[in-house]
Scaffold this active site. Structure first.
Site, short mmCIF file in Angstrom:
data_model
loop_
_atom_site.label_atom_id
_atom_site.label_comp_id
_atom_site.label_asym_id
_atom_site.label_seq_id
_atom_site.Cartn_x
_atom_site.Cartn_y
_atom_site.Cartn_z
N GLN A 41 60.11 20.83 43.08
CA GLN A 41 59.77 19.89 41.99
C GLN A 41 60.82 18.78 41.86
O GLN A 41 60.78 18.00 40.89
CB GLN A 41 59.69 20.65 40.66
CG GLN A 41 58.53 21.60 40.54
CD GLN A 41 57.24 20.87 40.15
OE1 GLN A 41 56.83 19.92 40.81
NE2 GLN A 41 56.62 21.32 39.09
N ASP A 65 65.58 28.50 40.33
CA ASP A 65 64.49 29.47 40.20
C ASP A 65 64.93 30.42 39.10
O ASP A 65 65.90 31.18 39.26
CB ASP A 65 64.29 30.22 41.53
CG ASP A 65 63.16 31.24 41.43
OD1 ASP A 65 62.80 31.64 40.29
OD2 ASP A 65 62.66 31.66 42.48
N TYR A 158 49.57 37.73 31.02
CA TYR A 158 50.24 36.60 30.36
C TYR A 158 50.55 36.94 28.90
O TYR A 158 51.67 36.76 28.44
CB TYR A 158 49.34 35.37 30.45
CG TYR A 158 49.92 34.13 29.80
CD1 TYR A 158 50.97 33.44 30.40
CD2 TYR A 158 49.41 33.63 28.60
CE1 TYR A 158 51.50 32.30 29.82
CE2 TYR A 158 49.94 32.49 28.01
CZ TYR A 158 50.98 31.83 28.63
OH TYR A 158 51.51 30.70 28.04
N PRO A 188 52.97 27.40 21.37
CA PRO A 188 51.91 26.40 21.45
C PRO A 188 50.54 27.04 21.58
O PRO A 188 50.41 28.23 21.90
CB PRO A 188 52.24 25.62 22.74
CG PRO A 188 53.60 26.07 23.17
CD PRO A 188 53.81 27.42 22.58
P1 NAD Z 1 53.25 23.73 33.65
O1 NAD Z 1 52.61 24.62 34.66
O2 NAD Z 1 52.69 22.35 33.45
O3 NAD Z 1 54.81 23.59 33.94
C1 NAD Z 1 55.61 24.72 34.18
C2 NAD Z 1 56.91 24.28 34.84
O4 NAD Z 1 57.68 25.48 35.09
C3 NAD Z 1 56.68 23.60 36.20
O5 NAD Z 1 57.47 22.43 36.28
C4 NAD Z 1 57.11 24.66 37.20
O6 NAD Z 1 57.64 24.12 38.40
C5 NAD Z 1 58.19 25.40 36.40
N1 NAD Z 1 58.42 26.76 36.94
C6 NAD Z 1 57.50 27.69 37.29
N2 NAD Z 1 58.10 28.77 37.82
C7 NAD Z 1 59.44 28.51 37.79
C8 NAD Z 1 60.59 29.24 38.22
N3 NAD Z 1 60.50 30.43 38.79
N4 NAD Z 1 61.81 28.66 38.04
C9 NAD Z 1 61.92 27.43 37.47
N5 NAD Z 1 60.87 26.69 37.06
C10 NAD Z 1 59.64 27.24 37.23
O7 NAD Z 1 53.21 24.57 32.29
P2 NAD Z 1 53.32 24.10 30.76
O8 NAD Z 1 51.94 24.08 30.21
O9 NAD Z 1 54.18 22.90 30.63
O10 NAD Z 1 54.03 25.39 30.14
C11 NAD Z 1 55.40 25.44 29.77
C12 NAD Z 1 55.65 26.68 28.93
O11 NAD Z 1 54.82 26.65 27.76
C13 NAD Z 1 55.30 28.00 29.64
O12 NAD Z 1 56.25 28.99 29.32
C14 NAD Z 1 53.95 28.35 29.08
O13 NAD Z 1 53.68 29.73 29.14
C15 NAD Z 1 54.08 27.85 27.67
N6 NAD Z 1 52.78 27.57 27.01
C16 NAD Z 1 51.91 26.66 27.53
C17 NAD Z 1 50.69 26.45 26.89
C18 NAD Z 1 49.66 25.45 27.38
O14 NAD Z 1 48.58 25.38 26.77
N7 NAD Z 1 49.92 24.69 28.44
C19 NAD Z 1 50.37 27.18 25.74
C20 NAD Z 1 51.30 28.10 25.24
C21 NAD Z 1 52.50 28.28 25.90
#
Ligand code: NAD
Length: 262
Positions: A41, A65, A158, A188
């Site tokens: 990324q 990571d 999840y 969220p």
């Molecule tokens: P996303 O998939 O758009 O982004 C996730 C980011 O985490 C990416 O940049 C990815 O490269 C990074 N990532 C994944 N595995 C990784 C690792 N092992 N080490 C380092 N980075 C890593 O997701 P998002 O929607 O922005 O979600 C962010 C957080 O919010 C998450 O914890 C998710 O569970 C939580 N969340 C999201 C939503 C939603 O509706 N999108 C709702 C509730 C909670």
């Protein structure tokens, strides 16, 4: 706006989505920010670094990571050296898995627990070591979800990881309070990011509804009548990251436009 001159925060998973929104908001609040995300990324992460620099703050991309404890320790040191300390850690990185419970594999469980749960322990351990070295009363902010408060079907793995994040947040808050550190989490609802593109696609495979339909139905159930943005989430993280929340710890704040109520 609250001034946070010379404060530093790494945000994990900040190359895109909610993490990017949080990083930009913290920079607007006066933070210098480390964009900590997977090596692949880097290009996107460097883009966020540029956006932050344009806001007049310092930023670095740190390849991390979050499932690797040693790498997390190093990332915290690298951030503190590059930006001049550590005051807040946002444990935002996370993944979703959409699968009927009877089909979830051991490998999938191990993967999602390492990314969504182990990482929160590793992050807290690394950040608190640094806070203590510096004599800083630090702030930890973890990513929970509406799925941390209510279990959702076809999202059992999840949901269970996010319930775990809630448990860790409550326990860590109590353990770390005597040292002056606070630990809180944001929960969220339905945020329009890559994660929901994936959830919608997988739900379509499971229940056959047209692409976009599952997302629409979920958004239709939001009281405020619109999908959530990363900026909506970032407002809550901004609060947890500075002195406005000094007397708040162990809390999981729903930021879902009105889906669940406690
Ligand atoms: P996303 O998939 O758009 O982004 C996730 C980011 O985490 C990416 O940049 C990815 O490269 C990074 N990532 C994944 N595995 C990784 C690792 N092992 N080490 C380092 N980075 C890593 O997701 P998002 O929607 O922005 O979600 C962010 C957080 O919010 C998450 O914890 C998710 O569970 C939580 N969340 C999201 C939503 C939603 O509706 N999108 C709702 C509730 C909670």
């Amino acid at each position: 706006m609250t001034e946070n001159q010379n404060r530093v925060a790494p945000v994990t998973g900040a190359a895109q989505g909610i993490g990017r929104g949080i990083a930009l908001r913290l920079a607007q609040d006066g933070y210098d920010v480390a964009i900590a995300d997977l090596d692949f990324q880097k290009e996107k992460g460097e883009g966020v670094v540029k956006e932050i620099e344009e806001l007049g703050r310092k930023a670095v991309f740190v390849a991390l990571d979050v499932t690797d404890k040693d790498a997390f320790e190093k990332a915290v040191d690298t951030t503190a050296e590059a930006l001049g300390g550590l005051h807040t850690l946002v444990n935002n990185a996370g993944i979703a898995q959409v699968k009927p419970i009877l089909e979830v594999t051991e490998e999938e469980l191990e993967k999602i627990y390492r990314i969504n749960v182990h990482s929160v322990f590793f992050g807290i351990q690394a950040a608190v070591r640094k806070f203590e070295e510096q004599g800083v009363k630090g702030k930890i902010v973890n990513a929970a979800s509406i799925a941390a408060v209510k279990g959702f079907p076809i999202l059992s793995a999840y949901s269970s990881t996010k319930f775990a994040v809630r448990g860790i947040t409550q326990a860590a808050a109590q353990e770390l309070a005597p040292k002056g550190h606070t630990v809180n989490a944001y929960a969220p609802g339905i945020v329009g990011t890559g994660m929901w593109d994936l959830i919608d696609e997988k739900l379509h495979e499971v229940n056959g509804k047209p692409i976009g339909q599952n997302l629409k139905e979920n958004v239709d159930s939001i009281a405020l009548g619109r999908i959530e943005t990363p900026e909506d989430v970032a407002g809550v993280v901004s609060f947890f990251a500075d002195e406005r929340s000094d007397y708040v710890t162990g809390q999981v704040l729903l930021v879902d436009g009105g889906m669940l109520y406690n």
